[in-house]
Design a protein around this motif. Structure first.
Motif, PDB file in Angstrom:
ATOM      1  N   SER A  13      17.075 -25.406  27.088  1.00 54.45           N
ATOM      2  CA  SER A  13      15.447 -24.920  27.630  1.00 54.45           C
ATOM      3  C   SER A  13      14.605 -25.378  28.629  1.00 54.45           C
ATOM      4  CB  SER A  13      15.137 -25.455  25.683  1.00 54.45           C
ATOM      5  OG  SER A  13      15.980 -24.963  25.554  1.00 54.45           O
ATOM      6  N   LYS A  17      12.658 -23.537  31.548  1.00 51.22           N
ATOM      7  CA  LYS A  17      11.431 -23.384  31.339  1.00 51.22           C
ATOM      8  C   LYS A  17      11.093 -23.999  32.787  1.00 51.22           C
ATOM      9  CE  LYS A  17      10.057 -25.149  26.331  1.00 51.22           C
ATOM     10  NZ  LYS A  17       9.677 -26.159  25.990  1.00 51.22           N
ATOM     11  N   HIS A  24       8.396 -18.944  29.681  1.00 56.12           N
ATOM     12  CA  HIS A  24       9.471 -19.433  28.644  1.00 56.12           C
ATOM     13  C   HIS A  24       9.318 -20.649  28.179  1.00 56.12           C
ATOM     14  CE1 HIS A  24      12.510 -17.338  32.504  1.00 56.12           C
ATOM     15  NE2 HIS A  24      10.600 -16.670  31.551  1.00 56.12           N
ATOM     16  N   GLN A  25       9.754 -20.109  26.423  1.00 54.05           N
ATOM     17  CA  GLN A  25      10.282 -21.062  25.461  1.00 54.05           C
ATOM     18  C   GLN A  25      11.327 -21.840  25.129  1.00 54.05           C
ATOM     19  OE1 GLN A  25       6.810 -22.454  24.378  1.00 54.05           O
ATOM     20  NE2 GLN A  25       6.534 -21.030  25.948  1.00 54.05           N
ATOM     21  N   PHE A  26      12.469 -21.227  24.812  1.00 54.87           N
ATOM     22  CA  PHE A  26      13.851 -21.753  24.642  1.00 54.87           C
ATOM     23  C   PHE A  26      14.699 -21.312  25.346  1.00 54.87           C
ATOM     24  CE2 PHE A  26      17.351 -20.983  22.041  1.00 54.87           C
ATOM     25  CZ  PHE A  26      18.007 -21.631  21.481  1.00 54.87           C
ATOM     26  N   SER A  27      15.187 -21.500  25.555  1.00 55.31           N
ATOM     27  CA  SER A  27      17.184 -20.897  26.133  1.00 55.31           C
ATOM     28  C   SER A  27      19.002 -22.068  25.249  1.00 55.31           C
ATOM     29  CB  SER A  27      17.443 -21.340  27.465  1.00 55.31           C
ATOM     30  OG  SER A  27      18.262 -20.585  28.071  1.00 55.31           O
ATOM     31  N   ASP A  53      14.047 -17.770  24.148  1.00 62.73           N
ATOM     32  CA  ASP A  53      12.590 -17.237  23.642  1.00 62.73           C
ATOM     33  C   ASP A  53      11.968 -17.350  25.027  1.00 62.73           C
ATOM     34  OD1 ASP A  53      13.521 -17.197  21.069  1.00 62.73           O
ATOM     35  OD2 ASP A  53      12.994 -18.744  20.285  1.00 62.73           O
ATOM     36  N   ARG A  62      12.384 -12.717  21.329  1.00 66.77           N
ATOM     37  CA  ARG A  62      13.579 -13.891  20.946  1.00 66.77           C
ATOM     38  C   ARG A  62      15.241 -12.567  21.523  1.00 66.77           C
ATOM     39  NH1 ARG A  62      12.529 -18.730  18.348  1.00 66.77           N
ATOM     40  NH2 ARG A  62       9.653 -17.983  16.801  1.00 66.77           N
ATOM     41  N   ARG A 136      19.219 -21.084  14.603  1.00 61.37           N
ATOM     42  CA  ARG A 136      17.570 -21.475  15.204  1.00 61.37           C
ATOM     43  C   ARG A 136      16.501 -21.062  13.469  1.00 61.37           C
ATOM     44  NH1 ARG A 136      17.378 -17.591  19.799  1.00 61.37           N
ATOM     45  NH2 ARG A 136      15.274 -17.666  19.586  1.00 61.37           N
TER      46      ARG A 136
END
Length: 196
Positions: A13, A17, A24-27, A53, A62, A136
C-alpha cells in the motif's frame, strides 16, 4: 519502466500511495510474483488481480483490477519502448466487472506519451479466485450467489455503484495520478528496478 511500475507497486500500500497520496488508500495483489526473478516485468502483473481502495471523486472505490494481455483484445504486440496495459475493472467485494481500462505508452522526442481510455458500463461477472482476495473484513460475495441475479440487473447495480459523475471523476483522477507518477517514475525506476 511502465511495465515495471505495474508489476511493482501493487504488492504494498505504501508504494501505491506514492502514485496519488491524496486518493490511494490500499493495495494488495492476488498473487505476489515479485520474488520470482525469472519473470519479466509484464509477467508479474498480467493475468493477476490488483485490489485497490482509492477515492475517485469523493467516493471511496474498492476495486479489483484484473490485468490481461493486450493481444487478447486485438492489440498487436507492442514495439520496443512501447507498452499497452489492459485490465478488466470491477468491485473487490463482488465479482462484477464495470468496464475496461487501457493505457497505451509510446516514446516521443521529449520522453513518453500515455493515452488512457476507460470503457464503462460493460457489466459482466469478473473471475476473481476466492483464494486471491485479500482479507479485508468483508467476505467476497461468490460468483454462485451473484449468478442468481438476472444479467439485466448487473448494469443497474454498476450504475448505482458508479454514480452519475463517475466518468468525469475517473478522468480527473487518471490525469492527476499519471501526471504525478510521471514526475518521479524515472528516478524511482532507476533506484528500485530489480528489487522485489
Amino acid at each position: 519502466m511502465w511495465d515495471w511500475w505495474f508489476g511493482w507497486h501493487s504488492t504494498d500500500s505504501a508504494r501505491y500511495k506514492l502514485w496519488y497520496p491524496d486518493a490511494h488508500q490500499f493495495s494488495a495483489v492476488g498473487e505476489d510474483r515479485s520474488a520470482d526473478r525469472t519473470l519479466t516485468d509484464r509477467q508479474r502483473y498480467l493475468d493477476n488481480v490488483s485490489y485497490v481502495d482509492e477515492y475517485v471523486g469523493g467516493t471511496l472505490q474498492r476495486l479489483a483490477i484484473r490485468f490481461t494481455d493486450p493481444t487478447r483484445l486485438g492489440f498487436e504486440a507492442p514495439a520496443p519502448g512501447n507498452t499497452v496495459v489492459c485490465a478488466r475493472v470491477g468491485l473487490s467485494r463482488y465479482p462484477v466487472a464495470q468496464g475496461w481500462l487501457i493505457h497505451q505508452v509510446r516514446p516521443t522526442g521529449h520522453g513518453s506519451e500515455m493515452r488512457s481510455r476507460f470503457f464503462l458500463g460493460d457489466a459482466h461477472m469478473l473471475d476473481l479466485p476466492a483464494h486471491s482476495v485479500p482479507g479485508r473484513g468483508a467476505p467476497l460475495m461468490t460468483g454462485t450467489a451473484f449468478r442468481k441475479l438476472d444479467d439485466a440487473a448487473l448494469p443497474h447495480l454498476t450504475a448505482k455503484v458508479m454514480g452519475s459523475t463517475f466518468g468525469y471523476d475517473l478522468a480527473f483522477h487518471c490525469a492527476a495520478e499519471m501526471n504525478h507518477l510521471a514526475a518521479f517514475l524515472p528516478d524511482l525506476h532507476q533506484e528500485f528496478n530489480g528489487t522485489p
